[in-house]
Design a protein around this motif. Structure first.
Motif, short mmCIF file in Angstrom:
data_model
loop_
_atom_site.label_atom_id
_atom_site.label_comp_id
_atom_site.label_asym_id
_atom_site.label_seq_id
_atom_site.Cartn_x
_atom_site.Cartn_y
_atom_site.Cartn_z
N ILE A 62 0.88 -1.16 0.00
CA ILE A 62 0.00 0.00 0.00
C ILE A 62 0.91 1.21 0.00
O ILE A 62 1.71 1.40 0.92
CB ILE A 62 -0.92 0.02 1.23
CG1 ILE A 62 -1.70 -1.28 1.34
CG2 ILE A 62 -1.87 1.22 1.15
CD1 ILE A 62 -2.44 -1.43 2.65
N SER A 71 -8.50 6.07 -2.41
CA SER A 71 -7.68 4.88 -2.67
C SER A 71 -7.88 4.41 -4.11
O SER A 71 -8.92 4.64 -4.71
CB SER A 71 -8.03 3.75 -1.71
OG SER A 71 -7.77 4.12 -0.36
N SER A 93 1.32 8.15 -6.72
CA SER A 93 0.63 8.34 -5.44
C SER A 93 0.81 9.76 -4.92
O SER A 93 -0.15 10.41 -4.48
CB SER A 93 1.16 7.33 -4.41
OG SER A 93 0.61 7.59 -3.14
N CYS A 98 -3.17 10.00 -3.49
CA CYS A 98 -4.04 8.84 -3.44
C CYS A 98 -3.28 7.64 -2.90
O CYS A 98 -2.11 7.43 -3.25
CB CYS A 98 -4.56 8.55 -4.85
SG CYS A 98 -5.77 7.23 -4.97
N ASN A 99 -3.91 6.85 -2.03
CA ASN A 99 -3.32 5.61 -1.56
C ASN A 99 -3.49 4.53 -2.63
O ASN A 99 -4.61 4.27 -3.09
CB ASN A 99 -3.99 5.15 -0.26
CG ASN A 99 -3.65 6.04 0.90
OD1 ASN A 99 -2.49 6.33 1.16
ND2 ASN A 99 -4.67 6.51 1.61
N TYR A 101 -3.05 0.63 -3.98
CA TYR A 101 -2.91 -0.79 -3.63
C TYR A 101 -2.31 -1.49 -4.84
O TYR A 101 -2.93 -1.60 -5.89
CB TYR A 101 -4.26 -1.39 -3.27
CG TYR A 101 -4.77 -0.94 -1.92
CD1 TYR A 101 -4.66 -1.77 -0.80
CD2 TYR A 101 -5.33 0.32 -1.75
CE1 TYR A 101 -5.11 -1.36 0.45
CE2 TYR A 101 -5.78 0.74 -0.50
CZ TYR A 101 -5.66 -0.10 0.59
OH TYR A 101 -6.11 0.31 1.83
N THR A 136 -11.52 0.32 3.51
CA THR A 136 -11.70 1.76 3.29
C THR A 136 -13.16 2.07 2.99
O THR A 136 -13.50 2.58 1.91
CB THR A 136 -10.81 2.24 2.13
OG1 THR A 136 -11.18 1.51 0.94
CG2 THR A 136 -9.34 2.00 2.42
N LEU A 141 -13.06 4.79 -3.95
CA LEU A 141 -12.18 3.71 -4.38
C LEU A 141 -12.20 3.62 -5.91
O LEU A 141 -13.26 3.44 -6.51
CB LEU A 141 -12.60 2.39 -3.76
CG LEU A 141 -11.78 1.15 -4.13
CD1 LEU A 141 -10.31 1.34 -3.79
CD2 LEU A 141 -12.34 -0.09 -3.42
#
Length: 277
Positions: A62, A71, A93, A98-99, A101, A136, A141
């Motif tokens: 992450i 995310s 990122s 933004c996070n 994955y 989250t 998302l």
């Protein structure tokens, strides 16, 4: 990254050319899995593990910061992994706040060794989405796919309610994409060989250009005008087929398939606006 994929593709085509006429491309020949070292955790990225229904452990990172309020799940290109692409996604990122994955496909990177197939990776991708959604629940998302990763991002978007879908150099279907691979052959061999996907790759219900018809989320597509691996015409066709009422297509002048166009201005600005609107 894409260099290994391109070399493998060229070798495949040259071998096929030794016996002319129509040649069948198998699903197995389209994946280039490889193992890589693991990256240690830090203040900007941390580890995540998920166990697939068949027992395969999927591992990833992450990337982001605690104060980021959105995310995005990223599906990378072929012959790529966290280890090989981490710097690109770390910059992405930061620029988008933004996070991200980023989880290696089965058989790739630091995930368990297992035979990758489109069906198994799509199943894994749905698991990843459901897991991140639970982690989250109050954050927007998004789904992000590059090259072969657009297949998995589109498949998830057709079955789950994301807040938006971002596709970089997307494919349409197996037949058109594999046909485009013929352009990697020297011109003097193109007269003697024609490629077609094996039967299981031609399932009409599993083609991105059909799945995108079920996607109603906001859509952003970017495609390099000089993409010789997946021509921009395929990206435009997929975009036109999308059911999204809010969608935007961004052609990128003077850029090919392997150039990381998502990090270039003004495209990073467009991407950030898409995420925070």
């Amino acid at each position: 990254m894409i260099t290994q994929y391109r070399i493998g593709l060229i070798l495949l085509l040259l071998l096929l050319s030794l016996s002319s006429c129509v040649r069948t491309v198998t699903e197995e020949s389209l994946f280039y899995p490889h193992r890589t070292p693991a990256l240690s955790d830090s203040t900007t990225f941390r580890s995540i593990e998920l166990r697939a229904s068949d027992g395969v452990m999927l591992r990833g990172k992450i990337i982001g910061a605690p104060h980021y309020q959105r995310s995005m799940i990223c599906f990378v290109g072929n012959a790529e992994s966290i280890y090989r692409t981490f710097n690109y996604y770390a910059i992405l990122s930061q620029k988008t706040e933004c996070n991200l994955y980023l989880i290696d496909y089965r058989g790739f990177g630091i995930s368990d060794s297992a035979k990758p197939t489109f069906a198994s990776i799509i199943k894994d991708a749905l698991l990843i989405f459901d897991t991140v959604r639970v982690r989250t629940p109050s954050q927007p998302l998004f789904l992000f796919g590059y090259s072969i990763g657009t297949v998995f991002a589109t498949a998830v978007a057709s079955e789950r309610a994301a807040d938006g879908l971002i596709l970089i150099a997307p494919m349409t279907n197996a037949e058109e994409t594999i046909k485009a691979f013929e352009r990697e052959l020297p011109w003097y061999l193109r007269w003697f060989i024609w490629l077609k996907p094996e039967a299981k790759l031609q399932n009409p219900n599993a083609q991105p250009v059909e799945l995108i018809k079920q996607v109603t989320e906001p859509l952003l597509v970017m495609h390099g005008e000089r993409d010789n691996l997946i021509p921009i015409a395929l990206g435009r066709k997929l975009f036109a087929s999308a059911a999204s009422s809010e969608k935007r297509f961004l052609p990128v002048p003077k850029r090919g398939h392997s150039e990381w166009i998502a990090l270039e201005s003004p495209y990073t600005d467009s991407l950030k606006l898409f995420l925070i609107r």
